[in-house]
Write a protein that holds these residues in place. Structure first.
Motif, PDB file in Angstrom:
ATOM      1  N   ALA A  62       3.077  11.610   5.792  1.00 45.70           N
ATOM      2  CA  ALA A  62       1.959  10.426   5.707  1.00 45.70           C
ATOM      3  C   ALA A  62       0.682  11.280   6.852  1.00 45.70           C
ATOM      4  O   ALA A  62      -0.555  11.371   5.863  1.00 45.70           O
ATOM      5  CB  ALA A  62       2.715   9.254   6.251  1.00 45.70           C
ATOM      6  N   GLN A  96      -2.754  18.921  22.434  1.00 42.36           N
ATOM      7  CA  GLN A  96      -1.895  17.814  22.105  1.00 42.36           C
ATOM      8  C   GLN A  96      -1.870  16.937  23.288  1.00 42.36           C
ATOM      9  O   GLN A  96      -2.284  16.044  23.329  1.00 42.36           O
ATOM     10  CB  GLN A  96      -1.463  17.567  20.808  1.00 42.36           C
ATOM     11  CG  GLN A  96      -1.983  18.670  19.718  1.00 42.36           C
ATOM     12  CD  GLN A  96      -0.524  18.607  18.709  1.00 42.36           C
ATOM     13  OE1 GLN A  96       0.306  18.647  19.380  1.00 42.36           O
ATOM     14  NE2 GLN A  96      -1.197  18.243  17.178  1.00 42.36           N
ATOM     15  N   ASP A 144       1.574   5.218   0.044  1.00 43.90           N
ATOM     16  CA  ASP A 144       0.371   6.081   0.723  1.00 43.90           C
ATOM     17  C   ASP A 144       1.410   7.697   1.166  1.00 43.90           C
ATOM     18  O   ASP A 144       1.735   8.934   0.817  1.00 43.90           O
ATOM     19  CB  ASP A 144      -0.374   6.111   2.112  1.00 43.90           C
ATOM     20  CG  ASP A 144      -1.321   7.079   2.165  1.00 43.90           C
ATOM     21  OD1 ASP A 144      -2.054   7.747   1.309  1.00 43.90           O
ATOM     22  OD2 ASP A 144      -0.902   7.362   3.487  1.00 43.90           O
ATOM     23  N   THR A 145       2.797   7.075   2.006  1.00 43.10           N
ATOM     24  CA  THR A 145       3.312   8.224   2.381  1.00 43.10           C
ATOM     25  C   THR A 145       4.319   8.675   1.625  1.00 43.10           C
ATOM     26  O   THR A 145       5.016   7.977   0.445  1.00 43.10           O
ATOM     27  CB  THR A 145       4.273   7.034   3.735  1.00 43.10           C
ATOM     28  OG1 THR A 145       4.129   6.665   4.310  1.00 43.10           O
ATOM     29  CG2 THR A 145       5.168   8.435   4.032  1.00 43.10           C
ATOM     30  N   TYR A 173       9.200   5.113   1.554  1.00 47.53           N
ATOM     31  CA  TYR A 173       9.020   4.150   2.892  1.00 47.53           C
ATOM     32  C   TYR A 173       7.843   2.653   2.452  1.00 47.53           C
ATOM     33  O   TYR A 173       6.830   2.773   3.279  1.00 47.53           O
ATOM     34  CB  TYR A 173       8.854   5.019   3.772  1.00 47.53           C
ATOM     35  CG  TYR A 173       9.635   5.404   4.554  1.00 47.53           C
ATOM     36  CD1 TYR A 173      11.248   4.869   4.679  1.00 47.53           C
ATOM     37  CD2 TYR A 173       9.189   7.296   4.604  1.00 47.53           C
ATOM     38  CE1 TYR A 173      12.447   5.972   4.723  1.00 47.53           C
ATOM     39  CE2 TYR A 173      10.417   7.708   5.299  1.00 47.53           C
ATOM     40  CZ  TYR A 173      11.748   6.802   5.344  1.00 47.53           C
ATOM     41  OH  TYR A 173      13.140   7.854   5.298  1.00 47.53           O
ATOM     42  N   TRP A 203       0.804  -1.049   0.017  1.00 45.57           N
ATOM     43  CA  TRP A 203      -0.192  -0.134   0.256  1.00 45.57           C
ATOM     44  C   TRP A 203       0.961   1.139   0.071  1.00 45.57           C
ATOM     45  O   TRP A 203       2.127   1.557   1.048  1.00 45.57           O
ATOM     46  CB  TRP A 203      -0.713   0.069   1.327  1.00 45.57           C
ATOM     47  CG  TRP A 203      -1.635   0.736   1.447  1.00 45.57           C
ATOM     48  CD1 TRP A 203      -1.718   2.174   1.570  1.00 45.57           C
ATOM     49  CD2 TRP A 203      -2.823   0.692   1.256  1.00 45.57           C
ATOM     50  NE1 TRP A 203      -2.745   2.815   0.770  1.00 45.57           N
ATOM     51  CE2 TRP A 203      -4.255   1.574   1.445  1.00 45.57           C
ATOM     52  CE3 TRP A 203      -4.332  -0.676   2.416  1.00 45.57           C
ATOM     53  CZ2 TRP A 203      -5.685   2.020   2.334  1.00 45.57           C
ATOM     54  CZ3 TRP A 203      -5.159  -0.139   2.323  1.00 45.57           C
ATOM     55  CH2 TRP A 203      -5.948   1.198   2.637  1.00 45.57           C
TER      56      TRP A 203
HETATM   57  C1  LIG Z   1       8.757   0.037   9.022  1.00 49.72           C
HETATM   58  C2  LIG Z   1       7.938   0.533   8.314  1.00 49.72           C
HETATM   59  C3  LIG Z   1       7.422   0.458   7.309  1.00 49.72           C
HETATM   60  C4  LIG Z   1       6.237   1.260   6.591  1.00 49.72           C
HETATM   61  N1  LIG Z   1       5.519   1.110   5.590  1.00 49.72           N
HETATM   62  C5  LIG Z   1       4.737   1.581   5.043  1.00 49.72           C
HETATM   63  C6  LIG Z   1       4.201   1.740   3.725  1.00 49.72           C
HETATM   64  O1  LIG Z   1       3.492   0.335   3.615  1.00 49.72           O
HETATM   65  N2  LIG Z   1       3.274   2.369   3.347  1.00 49.72           N
HETATM   66  C7  LIG Z   1       3.252   3.571   3.645  1.00 49.72           C
HETATM   67  O2  LIG Z   1       2.748   4.374   2.723  1.00 49.72           O
HETATM   68  N3  LIG Z   1       3.991   4.154   4.734  1.00 49.72           N
HETATM   69  C8  LIG Z   1       4.366   3.212   5.744  1.00 49.72           C
HETATM   70  N4  LIG Z   1       5.527   3.627   6.476  1.00 49.72           N
HETATM   71  C9  LIG Z   1       5.296   5.054   6.061  1.00 49.72           C
HETATM   72  C10 LIG Z   1       5.108   5.594   7.945  1.00 49.72           C
HETATM   73  O3  LIG Z   1       3.299   5.309   7.499  1.00 49.72           O
HETATM   74  C11 LIG Z   1       4.993   6.742   8.025  1.00 49.72           C
HETATM   75  O4  LIG Z   1       6.735   6.968   8.563  1.00 49.72           O
HETATM   76  C12 LIG Z   1       4.161   7.476   9.102  1.00 49.72           C
HETATM   77  O5  LIG Z   1       2.864   7.148   8.687  1.00 49.72           O
HETATM   78  C13 LIG Z   1       4.600   8.662   9.465  1.00 49.72           C
HETATM   79  O6  LIG Z   1       4.455   9.498   8.404  1.00 49.72           O
HETATM   80  P1  LIG Z   1       6.365  10.136   8.520  1.00 49.72           P
HETATM   81  O7  LIG Z   1       7.265   9.671   8.867  1.00 49.72           O
HETATM   82  O8  LIG Z   1       5.762  11.270   7.157  1.00 49.72           O
HETATM   83  O9  LIG Z   1       5.760  11.213   9.055  1.00 49.72           O
HETATM   84  P2  LIG Z   1       5.868  12.993   8.959  1.00 49.72           P
HETATM   85  O10 LIG Z   1       4.201  13.041   8.621  1.00 49.72           O
HETATM   86  O11 LIG Z   1       7.042  14.206   7.622  1.00 49.72           O
HETATM   87  O12 LIG Z   1       5.933  13.490  10.314  1.00 49.72           O
HETATM   88  C14 LIG Z   1       6.941  13.572  11.374  1.00 49.72           C
HETATM   89  C15 LIG Z   1       6.550  14.385  12.216  1.00 49.72           C
HETATM   90  O13 LIG Z   1       5.293  14.889  12.852  1.00 49.72           O
HETATM   91  C16 LIG Z   1       4.840  14.505  13.184  1.00 49.72           C
HETATM   92  N5  LIG Z   1       3.373  14.955  13.246  1.00 49.72           N
HETATM   93  C17 LIG Z   1       2.876  15.244  12.354  1.00 49.72           C
HETATM   94  N6  LIG Z   1       1.728  15.965  12.077  1.00 49.72           N
HETATM   95  C18 LIG Z   1       1.559  16.427  13.092  1.00 49.72           C
HETATM   96  C19 LIG Z   1       0.355  17.145  14.963  1.00 49.72           C
HETATM   97  N7  LIG Z   1      -0.239  18.030  13.941  1.00 49.72           N
HETATM   98  N8  LIG Z   1       1.022  18.022  15.192  1.00 49.72           N
HETATM   99  C20 LIG Z   1       1.703  17.000  15.742  1.00 49.72           C
HETATM  100  N9  LIG Z   1       3.311  16.202  15.196  1.00 49.72           N
HETATM  101  C21 LIG Z   1       3.023  16.078  14.557  1.00 49.72           C
HETATM  102  C22 LIG Z   1       4.392  13.057  13.000  1.00 49.72           C
HETATM  103  O14 LIG Z   1       4.515  12.714  13.961  1.00 49.72           O
HETATM  104  C23 LIG Z   1       5.976  12.607  13.230  1.00 49.72           C
HETATM  105  O15 LIG Z   1       6.519  12.946  14.457  1.00 49.72           O
HETATM  106  C24 LIG Z   1       6.428   2.319   7.064  1.00 49.72           C
HETATM  107  C25 LIG Z   1       7.730   3.226   7.812  1.00 49.72           C
HETATM  108  C26 LIG Z   1       8.219   2.588   8.777  1.00 49.72           C
HETATM  109  C27 LIG Z   1       9.416   3.055   8.809  1.00 49.72           C
END
Ligand SMILES: Cc1cc2nc3c(=O)[nH]c(=O)nc-3n(C[C@H](O)[C@H](O)[C@H](O)COP(=O)(O)OP(=O)(O)OC[C@H]3O[C@@H](n4cnc5c(N)ncnc54)[C@H](O)[C@@H]3O)c2cc1C
Length: 582
Positions: free
Chosen positions: A161, A494, A155-156, A187, A153
């Motif tokens: 994400a 929050q 999405d990110t 990812y 899937w």
């Molecule tokens: C092992 C692994 C497997 C994965 N598999 C998949 C996959 O199969 N498909 C897929 O699509 N993705 C996948 N991912 C990605 C994962 O879902 C995202 O890394 C995760 O959802 C966090 O998003 P981000 O890294 O883009 O952080 P961002 O969205 O860029 O956020 C950065 C930081 O900001 C914080 N933040 C965001 N919004 C707010 C808010 N409103 N208030 C306060 N803090 C906030 C977050 O918590 C984070 O600490 C995977 C990641 C890992 C590590």
């Protein structure tokens, strides 16, 4: 999230908790898997263990960063990639619980190999079949999987994400038949081995509105490319990749149809995604936790300090019993969450499954950390190095790195707690005509319930009364919040959202432990009572600490020093004090 969820409240135990209503009736009939269903699952568990034992060497995966091709071939040939698919597509039509058990077994045997399989079954295109209408797309996906396809899937994106609308676009062609997809995903689990992917996009409609739409994309399509396989802190060998979509042309019949303007608002896709987290993140968390307890047990039984067995020291016993109680608690919410649940009633468990991601991934991380502490330096050393000096070559250090990713995958833990409370408040207070005054001061009503809870020890009966009172307190807390603040003001607080959800999580855990223990047969009741007593003591202490923190937060009003200081540090005002070397 939309009004549909507010209609579901009657069916959700957890949703009622937020309302201050402890519905013991909903949780007390604790489900267990039937013997016949268990027998089916056992055979698959044995076989996946055998496939892994005969075809996968963990050291080789650490060395090469690759999963053995023979393993991938066997799991598709034998239908492990079609655990829940209908038999007509060479699937095994397994229940959610058997699917969970098989994936847990695979991950316990070899984390990256099992997690790849889990990701496919959890988030691959097959996972959304039950949400699709009969027709072309459903048949297409099923056929691809029957032919041995791998999936994931996507999405990110680099923008994060957490954004509701993704930057990957799908634009309708002039022929009115195709969409052109452009964008970059990062990812993406199974991204480098996938044959078909679920891809989230933003589609701009003729009237200028943006919609969050999903497409099924064949990775053989022109314009699709794997940019790179990520080299993560852990999970070496896991095929997680950055993907480019450069003018990828997709027929409109590959778009997942939906009435709502965003796939996250459709009735079944969010519960399916929560179930996917159970199959991958939660099954991995349980597998790792059990592995850690096994290792701790062996170590404490063989190690002596000052001539006394390590296991005889009080703090060590506490660490062991706390771990066992946490495993029991995890299993209790897992069993209650998915046994006897199918796709028909999956939405009834959405809140519970969503909540289980944080519950289990956080426990597993704490347990892995605790295990390293118990092992001392031996816990910090790599398996091969330990082997060379004659220690048992357990892969604790590797597991510690692997498991950290699960607190991020599917959403970072603190943000999930934050969003959980927000989503609930949105569904029931801000987007519906729900009457907040339904929250009553039903303290002490569990004294009646306790009379029926025959199997509980006297201490656990007290816990049952206490958990009811915590639920009522929570309902009043939420009532206070929604009466005191408007939505924007409240959602900006929050830490309050996060602490509130932490309390909800603990209440849910205690409730499931008590229910499981009360429903246990005579042979198991004593041991279950002991595990539940231990868990509840720990959990109720945590709840008290969260209430204390909440009180402090609410007293701060708008002059919270953490926020003021955080802003000043980000502005660089304190660099000389906190950043320069001393
Ligand atoms: C092992 C692994 C497997 C994965 N598999 C998949 C996959 O199969 N498909 C897929 O699509 N993705 C996948 N991912 C990605 C994962 O879902 C995202 O890394 C995760 O959802 C966090 O998003 P981000 O890294 O883009 O952080 P961002 O969205 O860029 O956020 C950065 C930081 O900001 C914080 N933040 C965001 N919004 C707010 C808010 N409103 N208030 C306060 N803090 C906030 C977050 O918590 C984070 O600490 C995977 C990641 C890992 C590590």
């Amino acid at each position: 999230m939309n009004y549909l969820w507010s209609k579901n409240i009657e069916k959700s135990f957890l949703a009622n908790i937020y309302l201050g209503i402890f519905k013991w009736d909903m949780v007390k009939a604790f489900p267990e898997q039937s013997a016949s269903e268990k027998e089916i699952g056992d055979k698959f568990c044995e076989r996946i263990d055998q496939i892994l034992n005969e075809n996968v060497k963990k050291e080789d995966i650490e060395d090469t960063g690759m999963l053995p091709a023979r393993y991938l071939k066997l799991i598709t040939e034998e239908g492990f990639t079609r655990l829940q698919l209908p038999k007509e597509y060479d699937g095994h039509e397994l229940s959610h619980y058997n699917t969970f058990r098989i994936l847990q077994t695979a991950i316990r045997n070899c984390f990256p190999a099992g997690f790849t399989l889990a990701t496919h079954n959890a988030f691959g295109a097959g996972s959304i079949l039950s949400a699709l209408p009969e027709g072309y797309l459903k048949d297409y996906i099923s056929e691809e999987l029957r032919n041995g396809g791998f999936s994931g899937w996507a999405d990110t994106e680099p923008t994060g994400a957490a954004n509701r609308l993704v930057s990957t676009t799908a634009t309708l062609c002039e022929d009115g038949e195709h969409y052109i997809i452009n964008g970059r995903k990062v990812y993406i689990a199974n991204g480098s081995i996938a044959d078909i992917l679920i891809v989230s996009t933003t589609v701009t409609k003729e009237d200028g509105t943006d919609e969050g739409c999903l497409f099924i994309v064949d990775t053989k399509n022109q314009g699709f490319s794997v940019d790179k396989v990520h080299d993560l802190m852990g999970l070496r060998g896991f095929p997680i990749a950055a993907l480019n979509f450069n003018n990828v042309k997709v027929h409109k019949n590959k778009m997942v149809s939906m009435k709502e303007g965003h796939w996250r608002d459709t009735f079944l896709l969010e519960p399916i995604s929560a179930l996917g987290r159970m199959f991958s993140l939660t099954s991995a968390s349980l597998a790792v936790s059990k592995k850690c307890l096994t290792w701790m047990k062996d170590f404490c039984n063989r190690k002596k300090i000052n001539g006394i067995s390590l296991g005889e020291y009080e703090e060590i016993q506490r660490k062991i019993s706390q771990t066992a109680a946490e495993i029991f608690a995890m299993e209790s919410v897992i069993k209650w969450g998915i046994i006897n649940i199918d796709f028909e009633n999956l939405a009834d468990r959405w809140w519970e499954l969503f909540s289980t991601k944080n519950i289990t991934t956080l426990f597993a991380n704490h347990i892995a950390d605790r295990t390293i502490a118990v092992f001392g330096a031996e816990g910090y050393e790599k398996a091969q190095s330990k082997k060379e000096i004659g220690y048992s070559a357990i892969e604790l250090e590797q597991v510690f790195r692997d498991i950290r990713g699960l607190r991020i995958s599917g959403g970072v833990d603190f943000q999930i707690d934050n969003r959980s409370t927000q989503l609930w408040l949105e569904a029931f207070y801000y987007n519906s005509d729900f009457d907040i005054d339904v929250v009553k001061n039903n303290f002490g009503v569990a004294e009646e319930i306790v009379k029926e809870a025959q199997n509980l020890s006297s201490l656990n009966k007290e816990h049952l009364i206490k958990v009811n009172d915590e639920v009522v307190k929570l309902g009043n807390h939420i009532k206070y919040l929604v009466k005191s603040f408007d939505k924007e003001e409240l959602f900006a607080k929050q830490r309050i959202m996060i602490l509130t959800n932490k309390i909800v999580r603990e209440i849910y855990l205690i409730s499931c432990c008590l229910s499981r223990t009360n429903a246990a047969n005579k042979e198991l009741a004593n041991d279950y009572n002991m595990l539940t007593e231990t868990y509840c003591i720990d959990s109720l202490q945590k709840i008290q600490s969260y209430w204390h923190q909440l009180d402090c937060e609410l007293q701060q009003e708008n002059k919270n020093p953490f926020n003021i200081l955080g802003n000043r540090i980000l502005d660089g005002d304190l660099d000389t004090i906190v950043l320069e070397n001393i």
